[in-house]
Design a protein around this motif. Sequence first.
Motif, short mmCIF file in Angstrom:
data_model
loop_
_atom_site.label_atom_id
_atom_site.label_comp_id
_atom_site.label_asym_id
_atom_site.label_seq_id
_atom_site.Cartn_x
_atom_site.Cartn_y
_atom_site.Cartn_z
N THR A 220 0.83 -1.21 0.00
CA THR A 220 0.00 0.00 0.00
C THR A 220 0.86 1.25 0.00
OG1 THR A 220 -1.77 1.20 1.13
CG2 THR A 220 -0.17 0.09 2.52
N GLY A 221 0.37 2.27 -0.71
CA GLY A 221 1.02 3.56 -0.69
C GLY A 221 0.25 4.55 0.15
N LYS A 222 -0.83 4.08 0.77
CA LYS A 222 -1.67 4.94 1.60
C LYS A 222 -1.18 4.89 3.04
CE LYS A 222 -6.52 6.08 2.41
NZ LYS A 222 -7.93 5.71 2.15
N ALA A 223 -0.69 6.01 3.52
CA ALA A 223 -0.03 6.05 4.83
C ALA A 223 -0.91 5.52 5.96
CB ALA A 223 0.41 7.48 5.13
N SER A 224 -2.19 5.91 5.95
CA SER A 224 -3.08 5.53 7.05
C SER A 224 -3.32 4.03 7.12
CB SER A 224 -4.41 6.26 6.92
OG SER A 224 -5.06 5.91 5.71
N GLU A 225 -3.09 3.32 6.00
CA GLU A 225 -3.38 1.88 5.97
C GLU A 225 -2.20 1.01 6.43
OE1 GLU A 225 -6.78 1.32 2.51
OE2 GLU A 225 -4.75 0.58 2.18
N GLY A 313 -6.34 2.63 -4.71
CA GLY A 313 -5.21 2.82 -3.79
C GLY A 313 -5.52 2.44 -2.36
N SER A 314 -6.80 2.23 -2.06
CA SER A 314 -7.20 1.85 -0.71
C SER A 314 -7.66 0.40 -0.69
CB SER A 314 -8.32 2.76 -0.20
OG SER A 314 -9.49 2.58 -0.99
N HIS A 315 -7.91 -0.14 0.52
CA HIS A 315 -8.28 -1.55 0.66
C HIS A 315 -9.50 -1.71 1.57
CE1 HIS A 315 -4.04 -1.70 -0.59
NE2 HIS A 315 -4.31 -2.88 -1.09
N VAL A 316 -10.16 -2.83 1.39
CA VAL A 316 -11.22 -3.25 2.30
C VAL A 316 -10.66 -4.35 3.18
CG1 VAL A 316 -13.48 -4.36 2.50
CG2 VAL A 316 -13.09 -2.66 0.72
N PHE A 317 -10.79 -4.22 4.48
CA PHE A 317 -10.24 -5.19 5.43
C PHE A 317 -11.36 -6.06 5.99
CE2 PHE A 317 -7.25 -1.80 5.08
CZ PHE A 317 -6.01 -2.39 5.23
N SER A 318 -11.03 -7.34 6.19
CA SER A 318 -12.04 -8.30 6.66
C SER A 318 -11.47 -9.17 7.77
CB SER A 318 -12.51 -9.18 5.51
OG SER A 318 -13.01 -8.40 4.44
#
Length: 335
Positions: A220-225, A313-318
């Motif tokens: 991921t390139g999204k810092a918050s993730e 660029g974002s993800h869904v977490f499960s």
Amino acid sequence: MKKFLIGFLATSFTLLTITAVGGYWGYQTLMTFGQTQLNVVNAQELEIKRGTSFNQFTNILTQKKLIEEGWKLKWLVRLNPALAQIKSGLYEVVPQETVNSLLEKLVAGNEKSFALTLLEGQTVKEWRVQLSEQQKLRFDDALFTNILVNNGDDSGLPEGKFFPDTYHYRAHSSANTLLRESYRKMQVELEKAWDSRQAGLPLKSSYELLILASIIEKETGKASERPWIAAVFINRLRKGMRLQTDPTVIYGMGDRYQGNITRKDLREQTAFNTYRINGLPPTPIAAPSLAALHAAANPADVNYLYFVSQNDGSHVFSKTLLEHNRAVNKYQRNR
């Protein structure tokens, strides 16, 4: 006799006055010349080769039309000989640069500095190409492993052990200097992350932390993730689940990777195929950023085991496989 003496003294006084006035005028002319701006519209490079005399330097400035009256420059340094102690090197002459400021720059040896950014998420192989393409930087493919050896590391595995950052160098210098700085910085930051890690992480060494950080960087390139991505992998390691992360598969494929991963690729037995191996791959797969190191050392306090890209660029977490399959169908299979 008296008239002669008076006339002689008057003449001498007149000559002394003329000489004094002329000397003062010459001094002021040279001082003014020193504050004169060079004929520079856009920044340009000025190379002074080793062994260049001041007369030759003056000729260079005249030939480049940076100054018009070279004789003034020669007389200026007679008044201040220290300004003639110029050093060889590649310098940058900028608009509004004066004769004095240029001389001071050359005397101090303040050569032009070049910036090179080694990006996070890239491999040593990619960095080697970038370094070899720098026209004013000397580079040898063996530098990475040589630096390891010089620091007591005979593994021959430089991947991930150099810190991604912007480094500066002078023309014709060796990349060895900036790579030594990069290596040192990674060791310092890695040990800081390792020392400040959460208690109970299923990692045996700072090197394993480095490996995990490199995977997080590629996922991921999204810092918050990043802390959430880290948590998924840490949770999987704790449960003995395989990491099943595509970036490791891609790394193991090497030059065979052409933009897509097939089912055959996922079944292939390589040291980096985390769909087939247990635990972490044997080495990092890229250069992790400082943020990725911190995320690996301090994952989020969540119980997620899966994530899937939303293609933005974002993800869904499960938390469960059922939830994950629903997310895959929605975002990857368009069902």
